[in-house]
Design an enzyme around this catalytic site. Structure first.
Site, PDB file in Angstrom:
ATOM      1  N   SER A 106       0.856  -1.193   0.000  1.00 27.54           N
ATOM      2  CA  SER A 106       0.000   0.000   0.000  1.00 27.54           C
ATOM      3  C   SER A 106       0.885   1.233   0.000  1.00 27.54           C
ATOM      4  O   SER A 106       1.088   1.868  -1.021  1.00 27.54           O
ATOM      5  CB  SER A 106      -0.951  -0.001   1.197  1.00 27.54           C
ATOM      6  OG  SER A 106      -1.927  -1.004   1.023  1.00 27.54           O
ATOM      7  N   SER A 115       6.814  -5.616   1.831  1.00 31.19           N
ATOM      8  CA  SER A 115       5.781  -5.441   0.809  1.00 31.19           C
ATOM      9  C   SER A 115       6.330  -5.444  -0.614  1.00 31.19           C
ATOM     10  O   SER A 115       5.563  -5.476  -1.566  1.00 31.19           O
ATOM     11  CB  SER A 115       5.015  -4.138   1.061  1.00 31.19           C
ATOM     12  OG  SER A 115       5.910  -3.047   1.123  1.00 31.19           O
ATOM     13  N   VAL A 178      -2.656   3.533   4.204  1.00 34.91           N
ATOM     14  CA  VAL A 178      -3.609   3.071   5.211  1.00 34.91           C
ATOM     15  C   VAL A 178      -3.775   1.547   5.177  1.00 34.91           C
ATOM     16  O   VAL A 178      -4.146   0.940   6.173  1.00 34.91           O
ATOM     17  CB  VAL A 178      -4.983   3.787   5.122  1.00 34.91           C
ATOM     18  CG1 VAL A 178      -4.819   5.291   5.249  1.00 34.91           C
ATOM     19  CG2 VAL A 178      -5.722   3.438   3.857  1.00 34.91           C
ATOM     20  N   HIS A 181      -0.728   0.354   7.338  1.00 37.60           N
ATOM     21  CA  HIS A 181      -0.581   1.104   8.597  1.00 37.60           C
ATOM     22  C   HIS A 181      -1.619   0.679   9.640  1.00 37.60           C
ATOM     23  O   HIS A 181      -1.268   0.257  10.748  1.00 37.60           O
ATOM     24  CB  HIS A 181      -0.714   2.593   8.252  1.00 37.60           C
ATOM     25  CG  HIS A 181      -0.654   3.536   9.409  1.00 37.60           C
ATOM     26  ND1 HIS A 181       0.287   3.441  10.412  1.00 37.60           N
ATOM     27  CD2 HIS A 181      -1.417   4.630   9.707  1.00 37.60           C
ATOM     28  CE1 HIS A 181       0.091   4.432  11.279  1.00 37.60           C
ATOM     29  NE2 HIS A 181      -0.933   5.154  10.879  1.00 37.60           N
ATOM     30  N   TYR A 187      -0.551   4.461  15.563  1.00 37.00           N
ATOM     31  CA  TYR A 187      -0.609   5.439  16.644  1.00 37.00           C
ATOM     32  C   TYR A 187      -0.190   6.808  16.124  1.00 37.00           C
ATOM     33  O   TYR A 187       0.510   6.920  15.122  1.00 37.00           O
ATOM     34  CB  TYR A 187       0.348   5.038  17.790  1.00 37.00           C
ATOM     35  CG  TYR A 187       1.782   5.400  17.475  1.00 37.00           C
ATOM     36  CD1 TYR A 187       2.258   6.687  17.764  1.00 37.00           C
ATOM     37  CD2 TYR A 187       2.648   4.513  16.867  1.00 37.00           C
ATOM     38  CE1 TYR A 187       3.549   7.052  17.433  1.00 37.00           C
ATOM     39  CE2 TYR A 187       3.933   4.871  16.542  1.00 37.00           C
ATOM     40  CZ  TYR A 187       4.383   6.141  16.826  1.00 37.00           C
ATOM     41  OH  TYR A 187       5.648   6.509  16.488  1.00 37.00           O
ATOM     42  N   TYR A 472       6.679  -1.686  13.574  1.00 32.60           N
ATOM     43  CA  TYR A 472       8.117  -1.446  13.466  1.00 32.60           C
ATOM     44  C   TYR A 472       8.785  -2.802  13.245  1.00 32.60           C
ATOM     45  O   TYR A 472       9.606  -3.249  14.034  1.00 32.60           O
ATOM     46  CB  TYR A 472       8.665  -0.764  14.721  1.00 32.60           C
ATOM     47  CG  TYR A 472       8.186   0.655  14.914  1.00 32.60           C
ATOM     48  CD1 TYR A 472       7.682   1.387  13.842  1.00 32.60           C
ATOM     49  CD2 TYR A 472       8.256   1.276  16.153  1.00 32.60           C
ATOM     50  CE1 TYR A 472       7.247   2.691  14.015  1.00 32.60           C
ATOM     51  CE2 TYR A 472       7.822   2.585  16.326  1.00 32.60           C
ATOM     52  CZ  TYR A 472       7.319   3.281  15.257  1.00 32.60           C
ATOM     53  OH  TYR A 472       6.897   4.574  15.423  1.00 32.60           O
TER      54      TYR A 472
HETATM   55  C1  LIG Z   1       8.965   7.156   8.151  1.00 32.80           C
HETATM   56  C2  LIG Z   1       7.999   6.259   8.879  1.00 32.80           C
HETATM   57  C3  LIG Z   1       7.179   6.800   9.859  1.00 32.80           C
HETATM   58  C4  LIG Z   1       6.263   6.004  10.538  1.00 32.80           C
HETATM   59  N1  LIG Z   1       5.446   6.582  11.475  1.00 32.80           N
HETATM   60  C5  LIG Z   1       4.512   5.828  12.098  1.00 32.80           C
HETATM   61  C6  LIG Z   1       3.583   6.406  13.021  1.00 32.80           C
HETATM   62  O1  LIG Z   1       3.597   7.611  13.275  1.00 32.80           O
HETATM   63  N2  LIG Z   1       2.679   5.594  13.616  1.00 32.80           N
HETATM   64  C7  LIG Z   1       2.629   4.253  13.363  1.00 32.80           C
HETATM   65  O2  LIG Z   1       1.786   3.573  13.931  1.00 32.80           O
HETATM   66  N3  LIG Z   1       3.491   3.679  12.499  1.00 32.80           N
HETATM   67  C8  LIG Z   1       4.414   4.428  11.856  1.00 32.80           C
HETATM   68  N4  LIG Z   1       5.267   3.831  10.966  1.00 32.80           N
HETATM   69  C9  LIG Z   1       5.166   2.392  10.727  1.00 32.80           C
HETATM   70  C10 LIG Z   1       4.048   2.064   9.736  1.00 32.80           C
HETATM   71  O3  LIG Z   1       2.794   2.114  10.400  1.00 32.80           O
HETATM   72  C11 LIG Z   1       4.238   0.665   9.134  1.00 32.80           C
HETATM   73  O4  LIG Z   1       5.456   0.611   8.446  1.00 32.80           O
HETATM   74  C12 LIG Z   1       3.073   0.277   8.220  1.00 32.80           C
HETATM   75  O5  LIG Z   1       3.098  -1.113   8.003  1.00 32.80           O
HETATM   76  C13 LIG Z   1       3.137   1.020   6.904  1.00 32.80           C
HETATM   77  O6  LIG Z   1       2.070   0.707   6.056  1.00 32.80           O
HETATM   78  P1  LIG Z   1       2.278   0.887   4.476  1.00 32.80           P
HETATM   79  O7  LIG Z   1       1.017   0.531   3.804  1.00 32.80           O
HETATM   80  O8  LIG Z   1       2.878   2.221   4.205  1.00 32.80           O
HETATM   81  O9  LIG Z   1       3.421  -0.177   4.213  1.00 32.80           O
HETATM   82  P2  LIG Z   1       3.613  -1.422   3.218  1.00 32.80           P
HETATM   83  O10 LIG Z   1       5.096  -1.599   3.166  1.00 32.80           O
HETATM   84  O11 LIG Z   1       2.902  -1.223   1.932  1.00 32.80           O
HETATM   85  O12 LIG Z   1       2.933  -2.618   3.991  1.00 32.80           O
HETATM   86  C14 LIG Z   1       3.330  -3.057   5.266  1.00 32.80           C
HETATM   87  C15 LIG Z   1       2.881  -4.500   5.492  1.00 32.80           C
HETATM   88  O13 LIG Z   1       1.467  -4.605   5.316  1.00 32.80           O
HETATM   89  C16 LIG Z   1       1.147  -5.422   4.188  1.00 32.80           C
HETATM   90  N5  LIG Z   1       0.096  -4.739   3.432  1.00 32.80           N
HETATM   91  C17 LIG Z   1       0.212  -3.595   2.710  1.00 32.80           C
HETATM   92  N6  LIG Z   1      -0.957  -3.265   2.180  1.00 32.80           N
HETATM   93  C18 LIG Z   1      -1.845  -4.213   2.554  1.00 32.80           C
HETATM   94  C19 LIG Z   1      -3.227  -4.412   2.282  1.00 32.80           C
HETATM   95  N7  LIG Z   1      -3.918  -3.569   1.535  1.00 32.80           N
HETATM   96  N8  LIG Z   1      -3.821  -5.499   2.823  1.00 32.80           N
HETATM   97  C20 LIG Z   1      -3.118  -6.365   3.587  1.00 32.80           C
HETATM   98  N9  LIG Z   1      -1.815  -6.230   3.865  1.00 32.80           N
HETATM   99  C21 LIG Z   1      -1.177  -5.149   3.359  1.00 32.80           C
HETATM  100  C22 LIG Z   1       2.428  -5.545   3.397  1.00 32.80           C
HETATM  101  O14 LIG Z   1       2.473  -6.718   2.643  1.00 32.80           O
HETATM  102  C23 LIG Z   1       3.473  -5.496   4.486  1.00 32.80           C
HETATM  103  O15 LIG Z   1       3.580  -6.755   5.095  1.00 32.80           O
HETATM  104  C24 LIG Z   1       6.199   4.615  10.267  1.00 32.80           C
HETATM  105  C25 LIG Z   1       7.030   4.073   9.276  1.00 32.80           C
HETATM  106  C26 LIG Z   1       7.924   4.880   8.586  1.00 32.80           C
HETATM  107  C27 LIG Z   1       8.815   4.283   7.544  1.00 32.80           C
END
Ligand SMILES: Cc1cc2nc3c(=O)[nH]c(=O)nc-3n(C[C@H](O)[C@H](O)[C@H](O)COP(=O)(O)OP(=O)(O)OC[C@H]3O[C@@H](n4cnc5c(N)ncnc54)[C@H](O)[C@@H]3O)c2cc1C
Ligand SMILES: *[C@@H]1O[C@H](CO)[C@@H](O)[C@H](O)[C@H]1NC(C)=O
Ligand SMILES: *[C@@H]1O[C@H](CO)[C@@H](O)[C@H](O)[C@H]1NC(C)=O
Ligand SMILES: *[C@@H]1O[C@H](CO)[C@@H](O)[C@H](O)[C@H]1NC(C)=O
Length: 529
Positions: A106, A115, A178, A181, A187, A472
């Protein structure tokens, strides 16, 4: 054998071998998509193979950790960017049928690149949800439907566009997707008032392992429980969340007050541990901790920056601080009154003059090579412990810690309300990071430093299990080494992320995806048949 038979079998052999060599996985996959979704849709235009000129740009566009963008990282055979829900359904059906390992992305912020990189299984493909990013806000019903590929910053912006007194309590970094996340908790600066993003989910739509679309009612309460905090990539593909909006005041106040060790930083931080988790729940004071220089000299120190959002005006905030945390010496001059959306941008690090529309760009604001780990603290760390921590921090080039207070609303949930278990009794969470900018840097040196720091901190943080935040993601805690992993092997990390909820997650996984189609290095394993 007759001549005819020989010719026929040669012909058959020829046909077979030519179909194997000319029919790439991608072509087979596209044909399957046509059969299972849209007969006439030009899928070729949504697929990026390795020899496509845009492959690397598309792959890296949403990859947040540069460690996993290096040429030596395993690359997907192709990236598929679906534009409708039925494409996602077909992708699951076809990947399963053709036995292709699939990763879903995502926002791409996964700390270990789960991912878009598979260290364990090649070939694999990436299903990238970047084109599925609709957001429908309904102020009247206090809800919004948000699609997986949208960033949390776009969600905040769309809420703000409709109302200045509504918000949503999720992440601080505005480029988070989302989809990944909220599946891990989510959080942000309003967690002490409203809980996590996952605590404020009302409904969802997912694609299950059979390619069916399920909502809360049709998936049932077990699966609906699992997807709100059980981590991404284990139970299905999240398409939409229905979220509950929260009320925010028209004026909120932000501040950042730095203190070095020379300015009494150690004693102050010691005090913060006793105060921040119990203070007014409208107030979120996190601490950003980094080495710095003393004045303009080369002498090293540590800067602790108290970075806060208060849901209310400055006058009231100064009163609260005078009463509960006078040691910081906060005055009206340190405070900046602003709107909720501007507070979101402040805490995300945008300069004051940036217009909120920047949130619609949906791009990561900064990228680094990094490794991170997390801890939860249940008793204040003594001053001697903090001093040892400073010594270690000063040995590393670009380390960073963020201490994030709990308490307030977070304590009102039971540990099993959703899979996220770090609730009452948790004072705060520590995130440790080491960053570097140059690909040629010795990554191992930095990672070793972080692991040593983590060992040192073991004495001061939660134990049995030593808890960690699933969002994390940290593969040091253990990982699945095969497409079928044992419960015992997975429990290394499972109990740290989920405590007692891990068992229930495994039971639900066994029920909804017994063949372990949705898998990665730290996905929830099903029990053996
Ligand atoms: C710079 C930075 C700041 C951050 N700040 C915060 C914060 O303030 N609060 C907090 O809680 N976290 C924070 N995080 C952590 C963040 O919540 C996680 O990394 C989260 O998994 C990111 O979601 P994404 O969709 O961007 O990631 P992705 O890398 O796309 O996905 C993360 C995981 O979820 C799976 N996934 C993705 N999309 C889906 C979907 N649609 N259905 C099912 N599984 C899916 C992926 O396969 C992977 O295993 C931060 C991370 C970074 C790098
Ligand atoms: C690359 O992929 C895109 C999207 O599938 C497609 O539109 C484009 O024609 C491809 N370009 C090349 C050079 O293959
Ligand atoms: C360092 O700061 C001191 C006062 O704080 C000043 O007198 C001195 O000129 C500064 N030195 C440099 C190199 O800027
Ligand atoms: C949290 O735990 C403490 C003691 O550990 C208890 O006194 C308090 O009532 C609990 N709070 C909630 C909201 O359950």
């Amino acid at each position: 054998m007759s001549h005819l038979a020989i010719i026929t079998s040669l012909l058959l052999l020829f046909l077979l071998s030519s179909s194997v060599s000319s029919d790439s996985t991608e072509e087979t996959f596209v044909r399957c998509l046509h059969v299972n979704s849209d007969k006439s849709f030009p899928f070729d235009a949504s697929i990026y193979t390795q020899n496509n000129a845009s492959f690397t740009t598309v792959l890296d566009s949403l990859a947040q950790n540069l460690r996993f963008c290096v040429p030596s990282a395993p690359k997907p055979s192709f990236i598929f960017r679906p534009t409708t829900e039925s494409h996602v359904q077909a992708a699951v059906i076809c990947a399963k049928k053709l036995n292709i390992h699939l990763r879903v992305r995502s926002g791409g912020h996964d700390y270990e690149g789960m991912s878009y990189v598979s260290e364990l299984e090649t070939p694999f493909i990436v299903l990238d949800l970047a084109k599925l990013r609709a957001i429908n806000v309904n102020i009247k019903s206090n809800t919004a439907w948000i699609q997986a590929g949208a960033t949390i910053g776009e969600v905040y912006y769309r809420i703000y566009q409709k109302s200045s007194v509504h918000g949503f309590p999720a992440g601080l970094c505005t480029s988070l997707g989302v989809g990944g996340h909220i599946t891990g908790g989510a959080y942000g600066s309003m967690m002490r008032k409203f809980g996590l993003g996952a605590d404020n989910v009302l409904d969802a739509r997912i694609v299950d392992v059979n390619g069916r679309i399920l909502d809360r009612k049709s998936m049932g309460e077990d699966l609906f429980w699992a997807i709100r905090g059980g981590g991404g990539g284990s139970f299905g593909i999240l398409l939409w969340w229905k979220i509950k909006l929260v009320q925010v005041p028209p004026t909120v106040t932000v501040f950042t007050v730095p203190r070095t060790l020379q300015q009494g930083g150690t004693k102050l931080l010691h005090r913060w541990q006793e105060v921040a988790p119990f203070i007014d729940e409208n107030l979120f004071i996190r601490v950003i901790i980094q080495p710095s220089n003393v004045g303009n000299t080369t002498k090293r120190t540590i800067t602790t920056a108290y970075n806060a959002v208060y849901l209310g005006g400055a006058r009231k905030l100064v009163e609260v601080m005078k009463k509960s945390f006078p040691e910081l010496g906060l005055t009206a001059k340190d405070c900046q009154e602003t709107s909720w959306i501007k507070s979101v941008m402040y805490i995300a690090g945008y300069p004051d003059s940036t217009p909120p529309e920047v949130l619609l760009q949906g791009k990561p604001t900064f990228k680094n090579y990094f490794k991170a780990k997390s801890d939860f603290v249940r008793e204040p760390i003594p001053v001697a412990g903090l001093r040892g921590l400073w010594e270690r921090m000063m040995q590393e080039e670009s380390p960073l810690m963020i201490w994030n207070p709990y308490g307030g609303k977070m304590s009102s949930f039971s540990e099993s309300d959703i899979p996220f278990p770090h609730r009452n009794g948790t004072l705060y969470k520590i995130q440790y990071v080491t960053l570097w900018q140059d690909e040629k840097e010795n990554a191992g040196k930095h990672i070793d430093w972080l692991r040593n720091l983590y060992n040192y901190m073991g004495a001061y943080v939660s134990k049995s299990p030593r808890e960690a935040y699933v969002n994390y993601r940290d593969l040091d805690l253990g990982m699945n080494t095969k497409s079928r992993t044992s419960f015992k092997q997975a429990s290394n990390w499972g109990y740290r992320y989920f405590k007692g909820n891990f068992k229930r997650l495994v039971q639900i996984k066994t029920k909804v995806d017994p063949g372990n189609f949705f898998r990665h290095e730290q996905s929830i394993p099903p029990l053996p048949y």
